[in-house]
Design an enzyme around this catalytic site. Structure first.
Site, PDB file in Angstrom:
ATOM      1  N   CYS A   8       0.925  -1.021   0.057  1.00 37.14           N
ATOM      2  CA  CYS A   8       0.243  -0.119   0.055  1.00 37.14           C
ATOM      3  C   CYS A   8       0.946   1.276   0.002  1.00 37.14           C
ATOM      4  O   CYS A   8       0.724   2.218  -0.812  1.00 37.14           O
ATOM      5  CB  CYS A   8      -0.886   0.050   1.115  1.00 37.14           C
ATOM      6  SG  CYS A   8      -2.344  -0.918   0.997  1.00 37.14           S
ATOM      7  N   ASP A  31      10.642  -6.238  -8.493  1.00 36.92           N
ATOM      8  CA  ASP A  31      10.867  -7.084  -7.160  1.00 36.92           C
ATOM      9  C   ASP A  31      12.117  -6.735  -6.586  1.00 36.92           C
ATOM     10  O   ASP A  31      13.223  -6.674  -7.157  1.00 36.92           O
ATOM     11  CB  ASP A  31      10.784  -8.513  -7.508  1.00 36.92           C
ATOM     12  CG  ASP A  31      10.519  -9.322  -6.384  1.00 36.92           C
ATOM     13  OD1 ASP A  31       9.505  -9.934  -5.955  1.00 36.92           O
ATOM     14  OD2 ASP A  31      11.391  -9.522  -5.372  1.00 36.92           O
ATOM     15  N   ASN A  88       1.066 -16.135  -5.898  1.00 37.30           N
ATOM     16  CA  ASN A  88       1.398 -16.923  -4.581  1.00 37.30           C
ATOM     17  C   ASN A  88       0.183 -16.795  -3.801  1.00 37.30           C
ATOM     18  O   ASN A  88      -0.055 -15.470  -3.542  1.00 37.30           O
ATOM     19  CB  ASN A  88       2.734 -16.796  -3.929  1.00 37.30           C
ATOM     20  CG  ASN A  88       3.693 -17.191  -4.812  1.00 37.30           C
ATOM     21  OD1 ASN A  88       3.738 -18.277  -5.662  1.00 37.30           O
ATOM     22  ND2 ASN A  88       4.777 -16.350  -4.745  1.00 37.30           N
ATOM     23  N   GLY A  94       3.372 -20.069  -0.759  1.00 44.14           N
ATOM     24  CA  GLY A  94       4.661 -19.092  -0.362  1.00 44.14           C
ATOM     25  C   GLY A  94       4.423 -17.691  -0.442  1.00 44.14           C
ATOM     26  O   GLY A  94       5.305 -16.834  -0.674  1.00 44.14           O
ATOM     27  N   HIS A  99      -0.865  -8.603   0.279  1.00 45.63           N
ATOM     28  CA  HIS A  99      -1.325  -7.487  -0.733  1.00 45.63           C
ATOM     29  C   HIS A  99      -1.253  -8.062  -2.281  1.00 45.63           C
ATOM     30  O   HIS A  99      -0.084  -8.296  -2.360  1.00 45.63           O
ATOM     31  CB  HIS A  99      -0.763  -6.202  -0.446  1.00 45.63           C
ATOM     32  CG  HIS A  99      -1.447  -5.025  -1.383  1.00 45.63           C
ATOM     33  ND1 HIS A  99      -1.759  -3.900  -0.998  1.00 45.63           N
ATOM     34  CD2 HIS A  99      -1.546  -5.244  -2.717  1.00 45.63           C
ATOM     35  CE1 HIS A  99      -2.028  -2.964  -2.034  1.00 45.63           C
ATOM     36  NE2 HIS A  99      -2.143  -3.940  -2.975  1.00 45.63           N
ATOM     37  N   HIS A 101      -0.390  -9.676  -5.531  1.00 50.55           N
ATOM     38  CA  HIS A 101       0.618  -9.215  -6.543  1.00 50.55           C
ATOM     39  C   HIS A 101       0.760 -10.266  -7.428  1.00 50.55           C
ATOM     40  O   HIS A 101       0.749 -11.450  -7.150  1.00 50.55           O
ATOM     41  CB  HIS A 101       1.764  -8.649  -5.891  1.00 50.55           C
ATOM     42  CG  HIS A 101       2.572  -9.725  -5.010  1.00 50.55           C
ATOM     43  ND1 HIS A 101       1.958  -9.834  -3.540  1.00 50.55           N
ATOM     44  CD2 HIS A 101       3.352 -10.832  -4.964  1.00 50.55           C
ATOM     45  CE1 HIS A 101       2.612 -10.738  -3.121  1.00 50.55           C
ATOM     46  NE2 HIS A 101       3.392 -11.510  -3.868  1.00 50.55           N
TER      47      HIS A 101
HETATM   48  P1  DGP Z   1       5.210 -13.618  -2.574  1.00 51.18           P
HETATM   49  O1  DGP Z   1       6.185 -14.419  -1.876  1.00 51.18           O
HETATM   50  O2  DGP Z   1       4.515 -13.886  -3.680  1.00 51.18           O
HETATM   51  O3  DGP Z   1       4.468 -13.015  -1.436  1.00 51.18           O
HETATM   52  O4  DGP Z   1       6.276 -12.221  -2.999  1.00 51.18           O
HETATM   53  C1  DGP Z   1       6.629 -11.140  -2.330  1.00 51.18           C
HETATM   54  C2  DGP Z   1       7.469 -10.526  -3.306  1.00 51.18           C
HETATM   55  O5  DGP Z   1       7.666  -8.995  -2.989  1.00 51.18           O
HETATM   56  C3  DGP Z   1       9.022 -11.021  -3.048  1.00 51.18           C
HETATM   57  O6  DGP Z   1       9.506 -11.633  -4.399  1.00 51.18           O
HETATM   58  C4  DGP Z   1       9.804  -9.887  -2.655  1.00 51.18           C
HETATM   59  C5  DGP Z   1       9.063  -8.726  -2.970  1.00 51.18           C
HETATM   60  N1  DGP Z   1       9.266  -7.599  -1.968  1.00 51.18           N
HETATM   61  C6  DGP Z   1       8.973  -7.778  -0.635  1.00 51.18           C
HETATM   62  N2  DGP Z   1       9.091  -6.551  -0.284  1.00 51.18           N
HETATM   63  C7  DGP Z   1       9.466  -5.568  -0.986  1.00 51.18           C
HETATM   64  C8  DGP Z   1       9.677  -4.202  -1.133  1.00 51.18           C
HETATM   65  O7  DGP Z   1       9.606  -3.394  -0.183  1.00 51.18           O
HETATM   66  N3  DGP Z   1       9.854  -3.574  -2.343  1.00 51.18           N
HETATM   67  C9  DGP Z   1      10.025  -4.507  -3.513  1.00 51.18           C
HETATM   68  N4  DGP Z   1      10.229  -3.870  -4.812  1.00 51.18           N
HETATM   69  N5  DGP Z   1       9.722  -5.656  -3.624  1.00 51.18           N
HETATM   70  C10 DGP Z   1       9.530  -6.392  -2.512  1.00 51.18           C
END
Ligand code: DGP
Length: 115
Positions: A8, A31, A88, A94, A99, A101
């Site tokens: 958010c 990511d 996911n 996983g 939120h 994505h």
């Molecule tokens: P999931 O496991 O599907 O919930 O993937 C979460 C992804 O989000 C993981 O690949 C790392 C990424 N991620 C987590 N925190 C941040 C952040 O603060 N910024 C960015 N750009 N990516 C993030």
């Protein structure tokens, strides 16, 4: 907007994140821990915890997220080589960030099945 949700905060551009795509409902950004040369996250600005919390009334939003992924894939030049789109969901899926994505992964040959 959930004040304790990192995505958010990214969506409201609290951290000056570079957006690869933005519309009134969606943003996309790279990511933090890329698992492929191209690893982009496409998120709705609206806070939705899990893909299993969505229903038919969210179908247009979810379709727009896939359309955004197509646009980004074209910009990133991975349309011809191919790519993977992943949601996911929950503990066994996983999911780390609650939120929703859509992961767009490409730029290398991805193995199947995923781990
Ligand atoms: P999931 O496991 O599907 O919930 O993937 C979460 C992804 O989000 C993981 O690949 C790392 C990424 N991620 C987590 N925190 C941040 C952040 O603060 N910024 C960015 N750009 N990516 C993030």
């Amino acid at each position: 907007m959930h004040s304790d949700c990192i995505f958010c905060k990214i969506a409201t551009n609290e951290f000056d994140t570079e957006f690869l795509y933005e519309s009134d409902e969606i943003v996309a950004f790279r990511d933090l821990n890329p698992k492929a040369p191209v690893h982009v996250l496409i998120i709705p600005k609206r806070h939705i915890e899990k893909i299993s919390d969505t229903n038919e009334s969210d179908a247009l939003l979810l379709g727009k997220m896939i359309n955004a992924a197509n646009i980004i894939a074209e910009k990133e030049n991975i349309n011809d080589s191919g790519f993977r789109l992943v949601f996911n969901c929950g503990k066994d899926g996983g999911q780390e960030v609650y939120h929703i994505h859509l992961h767009l992964l490409g730029g290398r040959s991805l193995t199947w099945p995923p781990g």
